[in-house]
Design an enzyme around this catalytic site. Structure first.
Site, mmCIF file in Angstrom:
data_model
loop_
_atom_site.group_PDB
_atom_site.id
_atom_site.type_symbol
_atom_site.label_atom_id
_atom_site.label_comp_id
_atom_site.label_asym_id
_atom_site.label_seq_id
_atom_site.Cartn_x
_atom_site.Cartn_y
_atom_site.Cartn_z
ATOM 1 N N ALA A 128 0.863 -1.187 0.067
ATOM 2 C CA ALA A 128 -0.077 0.057 -0.004
ATOM 3 C C ALA A 128 0.909 1.163 -0.019
ATOM 4 O O ALA A 128 2.092 1.075 0.409
ATOM 5 C CB ALA A 128 -1.042 -0.018 1.184
ATOM 6 N N LYS A 129 0.264 2.291 -0.668
ATOM 7 C CA LYS A 129 1.186 3.672 -0.768
ATOM 8 C C LYS A 129 0.551 4.592 0.424
ATOM 9 O O LYS A 129 -0.646 4.960 0.027
ATOM 10 C CB LYS A 129 1.127 4.045 -2.132
ATOM 11 C CG LYS A 129 1.823 3.255 -3.053
ATOM 12 C CD LYS A 129 1.685 3.803 -4.450
ATOM 13 C CE LYS A 129 2.772 3.161 -5.245
ATOM 14 N NZ LYS A 129 2.514 3.466 -6.789
ATOM 15 N N LEU A 157 3.737 13.044 3.803
ATOM 16 C CA LEU A 157 3.171 14.174 4.466
ATOM 17 C C LEU A 157 1.853 14.007 4.900
ATOM 18 O O LEU A 157 1.071 13.720 3.843
ATOM 19 C CB LEU A 157 3.531 15.720 3.923
ATOM 20 C CG LEU A 157 4.875 15.998 3.498
ATOM 21 C CD1 LEU A 157 4.948 17.142 2.832
ATOM 22 C CD2 LEU A 157 5.590 16.084 4.993
ATOM 23 N N LEU A 166 -1.513 15.179 7.613
ATOM 24 C CA LEU A 166 -1.978 16.072 8.614
ATOM 25 C C LEU A 166 -2.312 15.313 9.939
ATOM 26 O O LEU A 166 -3.146 14.576 9.992
ATOM 27 C CB LEU A 166 -3.356 16.939 8.243
ATOM 28 C CG LEU A 166 -3.731 17.837 8.982
ATOM 29 C CD1 LEU A 166 -3.146 19.255 8.874
ATOM 30 C CD2 LEU A 166 -5.347 17.987 8.792
ATOM 31 N N GLY A 167 -1.572 15.860 10.982
ATOM 32 C CA GLY A 167 -1.975 15.564 12.208
ATOM 33 C C GLY A 167 -3.066 16.079 12.962
ATOM 34 O O GLY A 167 -3.729 17.544 12.507
ATOM 35 N N ASP A 206 -4.102 11.792 10.353
ATOM 36 C CA ASP A 206 -3.467 10.816 11.415
ATOM 37 C C ASP A 206 -4.524 11.173 12.624
ATOM 38 O O ASP A 206 -4.462 12.294 13.020
ATOM 39 C CB ASP A 206 -2.074 11.148 11.697
ATOM 40 C CG ASP A 206 -1.783 10.457 12.758
ATOM 41 O OD1 ASP A 206 -1.474 9.212 12.597
ATOM 42 O OD2 ASP A 206 -1.475 10.965 13.891
ATOM 43 N N TYR A 230 -7.898 11.576 20.632
ATOM 44 C CA TYR A 230 -7.817 13.033 20.503
ATOM 45 C C TYR A 230 -9.451 13.655 20.568
ATOM 46 O O TYR A 230 -9.798 14.857 20.252
ATOM 47 C CB TYR A 230 -7.376 13.221 19.049
ATOM 48 C CG TYR A 230 -5.951 12.746 18.722
ATOM 49 C CD1 TYR A 230 -5.104 12.425 19.828
ATOM 50 C CD2 TYR A 230 -5.556 12.339 17.361
ATOM 51 C CE1 TYR A 230 -3.760 11.946 19.623
ATOM 52 C CE2 TYR A 230 -4.223 12.011 17.331
ATOM 53 C CZ TYR A 230 -3.216 11.895 18.486
ATOM 54 O OH TYR A 230 -2.026 11.540 17.995
ATOM 55 N N LYS A 276 -5.817 5.132 15.907
ATOM 56 C CA LYS A 276 -5.006 4.280 17.011
ATOM 57 C C LYS A 276 -5.947 3.843 17.916
ATOM 58 O O LYS A 276 -6.853 4.361 18.515
ATOM 59 C CB LYS A 276 -4.204 5.305 17.549
ATOM 60 C CG LYS A 276 -3.169 5.986 16.559
ATOM 61 C CD LYS A 276 -2.254 7.030 17.204
ATOM 62 C CE LYS A 276 -1.802 7.799 16.138
ATOM 63 N NZ LYS A 276 -2.266 9.047 16.104
ATOM 64 N N HIS A 328 -1.831 2.616 19.909
ATOM 65 C CA HIS A 328 -1.167 4.018 20.341
ATOM 66 C C HIS A 328 0.216 3.844 21.309
ATOM 67 O O HIS A 328 0.876 4.529 21.118
ATOM 68 C CB HIS A 328 -2.298 4.643 20.865
ATOM 69 C CG HIS A 328 -2.215 6.125 20.891
ATOM 70 N ND1 HIS A 328 -3.251 7.070 20.779
ATOM 71 C CD2 HIS A 328 -1.049 7.014 20.750
ATOM 72 C CE1 HIS A 328 -2.900 8.074 20.552
ATOM 73 N NE2 HIS A 328 -1.341 8.138 20.457
HETATM 74 N N1 LIG Z 1 1.432 8.430 17.972
HETATM 75 C C1 LIG Z 1 1.434 9.438 19.170
HETATM 76 O O1 LIG Z 1 1.721 8.995 20.340
HETATM 77 C C2 LIG Z 1 1.575 10.781 18.768
HETATM 78 C C3 LIG Z 1 1.896 11.643 19.953
HETATM 79 C C4 LIG Z 1 1.767 13.233 19.550
HETATM 80 C C5 LIG Z 1 1.256 13.383 18.316
HETATM 81 N N2 LIG Z 1 1.023 12.479 17.241
HETATM 82 C C6 LIG Z 1 0.469 12.912 16.011
HETATM 83 O O2 LIG Z 1 1.469 13.404 15.248
HETATM 84 C C7 LIG Z 1 0.882 14.884 14.866
HETATM 85 C C8 LIG Z 1 2.020 15.773 14.760
HETATM 86 O O3 LIG Z 1 2.605 16.139 16.083
HETATM 87 P P1 LIG Z 1 2.329 17.558 16.432
HETATM 88 O O4 LIG Z 1 1.097 18.240 16.172
HETATM 89 O O5 LIG Z 1 2.915 17.702 17.878
HETATM 90 O O6 LIG Z 1 3.612 18.248 15.408
HETATM 91 P P2 LIG Z 1 4.468 19.417 15.241
HETATM 92 O O7 LIG Z 1 4.622 19.710 13.792
HETATM 93 O O8 LIG Z 1 5.642 19.146 16.140
HETATM 94 O O9 LIG Z 1 3.568 20.580 15.923
HETATM 95 C C9 LIG Z 1 2.298 21.011 15.127
HETATM 96 C C10 LIG Z 1 2.276 22.559 15.452
HETATM 97 O O10 LIG Z 1 3.256 23.463 14.873
HETATM 98 C C11 LIG Z 1 2.986 24.558 14.711
HETATM 99 N N3 LIG Z 1 3.521 24.994 13.351
HETATM 100 C C12 LIG Z 1 3.392 24.489 12.216
HETATM 101 N N4 LIG Z 1 4.048 24.989 11.288
HETATM 102 C C13 LIG Z 1 4.761 25.891 12.042
HETATM 103 C C14 LIG Z 1 5.580 26.936 11.765
HETATM 104 N N5 LIG Z 1 5.950 26.956 10.310
HETATM 105 N N6 LIG Z 1 6.367 27.512 12.474
HETATM 106 C C15 LIG Z 1 5.763 27.527 13.669
HETATM 107 N N7 LIG Z 1 4.947 26.625 14.245
HETATM 108 C C16 LIG Z 1 4.337 26.041 13.227
HETATM 109 C C17 LIG Z 1 1.145 24.339 14.432
HETATM 110 O O11 LIG Z 1 0.768 25.421 15.551
HETATM 111 P P3 LIG Z 1 -0.475 26.125 14.969
HETATM 112 O O12 LIG Z 1 -1.628 25.288 14.742
HETATM 113 O O13 LIG Z 1 -0.746 27.288 16.243
HETATM 114 O O14 LIG Z 1 -0.494 26.904 13.674
HETATM 115 C C18 LIG Z 1 0.953 23.055 14.858
HETATM 116 O O15 LIG Z 1 -0.050 23.232 15.786
HETATM 117 C C19 LIG Z 1 -0.435 15.085 15.708
HETATM 118 O O16 LIG Z 1 -1.169 15.963 15.390
HETATM 119 C C20 LIG Z 1 -0.907 13.660 15.977
HETATM 120 O O17 LIG Z 1 -1.539 13.346 14.724
HETATM 121 C C21 LIG Z 1 0.937 11.194 17.529
#
Ligand SMILES: NC(=O)c1ccc[n+]([C@@H]2O[C@H](COP(=O)([O-])OP(=O)(O)OC[C@H]3O[C@@H](n4cnc5c(N)ncnc54)[C@H](OP(=O)(O)O)[C@@H]3O)[C@@H](O)[C@H]2O)c1
Length: 286
Positions: A11-12, A16, A18-19, A44, A49, A78, A111
């Site tokens: 599967a592909k 990139l 969207l979280g 994702d 969530y 998850k 998860h």
């Molecule tokens: N499996 C797990 O246990 C687990 C744990 C954590 C996360 N995740 C998944 O991974 C995804 C990504 O993690 P994350 O949301 O923590 O990712 P991240 O990319 O580290 O942080 C995302 C935040 O960064 C800000 N951002 C985006 N682009 C930016 C830029 N150019 N400059 C400054 N700030 C910027 C955004 O804030 P604004 O919204 O304010 O623009 C966004 O909310 C999650 O949404 C989730 O789906 C999984």
């Protein structure tokens, strides 16, 4: 430039995605619709969530409008820790599918390797605030997840937050039916986890990096300033890019993919790898 990673199932998966963590009710629907309009196809999600219903509404609307078909989308969710008991796994998956308004998931991840006490509370805690664990072994949870593939509820299954030792234990399970296709882990310049990434790749397990930018909206110590790190800023200035673009490129190279229109030199990669801060954002310390 690479746009997909081929999973061991062939599967592909779009590189990139969207979280949807911390994407609040009332906002996530529009964010999803906008993301679909501008070309995102990998989403994702997770039961924990608590926004899967709105995400489902957005996908349904975009499919009805004819902007995308279900097959265009790669949807991940998850299994939350309170559903690790074998008897709870299928219903947990069905609830997620109902909220997302989907007949199947492209990828369903465990998860975390550890289960929590089953029940209504997402984080069941004792009087000291410590999580009450479940005594279910993740090998048993995995068997129930394998049944989801056979039942056609999910196309593939994988892991999240698993260490090398935990993955090895699963791979050595004598009657393993389906190998995990993916391990979703925290990875950014302050916690690259390159050993874990390399191990997963050696086992044909793709890696998804979460918190690549260091989750700037999540509370943390004042010493955590990934997006303002002067060494990253210096590299960004040299390429006329933003710090965020340098960090995303660094994380993609670890995996290893090229997704942007510039490359980091070997020295620049080494500079970032040398930070060795080992700062974990999602530590589930309770
Ligand atoms: N499996 C797990 O246990 C687990 C744990 C954590 C996360 N995740 C998944 O991974 C995804 C990504 O993690 P994350 O949301 O923590 O990712 P991240 O990319 O580290 O942080 C995302 C935040 O960064 C800000 N951002 C985006 N682009 C930016 C830029 N150019 N400059 C400054 N700030 C910027 C955004 O804030 P604004 O919204 O304010 O623009 C966004 O909310 C999650 O949404 C989730 O789906 C999984």
């Amino acid at each position: 430039m690479t746009t997909f990673v081929e999973l061991s199932t062939k599967a592909k998966m779009p590189i990139l995605g969207l979280g949807t963590w911390q994407s609040p009710i009332g906002k996530v629907r529009d964010a999803m619709k906008f993301a679909i309009d501008i070309g995102y196809r990998h989403f994702d999600c997770a039961y924990v969530y608590q926004n899967e219903n709105e995400i489902g509404n957005a996908m349904e609307e975009k499919i009805e409008e004819g902007v995308v078909t279900r097959e265009d989308l790669f949807v991940v969710s998850k299994l939350w820790c309170t559903f690790h008991e074998k008897s709870l796994v299928k219903e947990a998956c069905q609830n997620t599918l109902a909220a997302l308004k989907l007949a199947y998931l492209d990828l369903y991840l465990m998860h975390w390797p550890m289960g929590f006490k089953a029940g209504e509370e997402l984080f069941p805690a004792d009087e000291n605030g410590m999580i009450i664990p479940s005594d279910t072994d993740f090998l048993d949870t995995w068997e129930a997840m394998e049944e989801l593939v056979d039942a056609g509820l999910v196309k593939s299954i994988g892991l999240s937050n698993f260490s090398c030792e935990q993955i090895e234990r699963l791979l050595k399970k004598p009657d393993l039916k389906y190998k995990p296709v993916n391990n979703q882990i925290e990875s950014h310049p302050y916690l690259p986890q390159e050993e874990l990434v390399n191990y997963c790749q050696s086992q044909e397990i793709s890696v998804t990096a979460y918190c690549p930018l260091g989750a700037p909206n999540w509370p943390r110590g004042e010493d955590f300033c990934l997006l303002d790190d002067p060494k990253i800023k210096e590299i960004a200035d040299k390429h006329s890019k933003t710090s965020a673009q340098v960090i995303e490129t660094f994380v993609c190279v670890l995996s290893p993919f090229k997704v942007f229109d510039f490359e980091l030199t070997k020295e620049e990669m080494e500079t970032i790898l040398s930070f060795k801060r080992r700062y974990r954002i999602c530590s589930l310390s309770m």
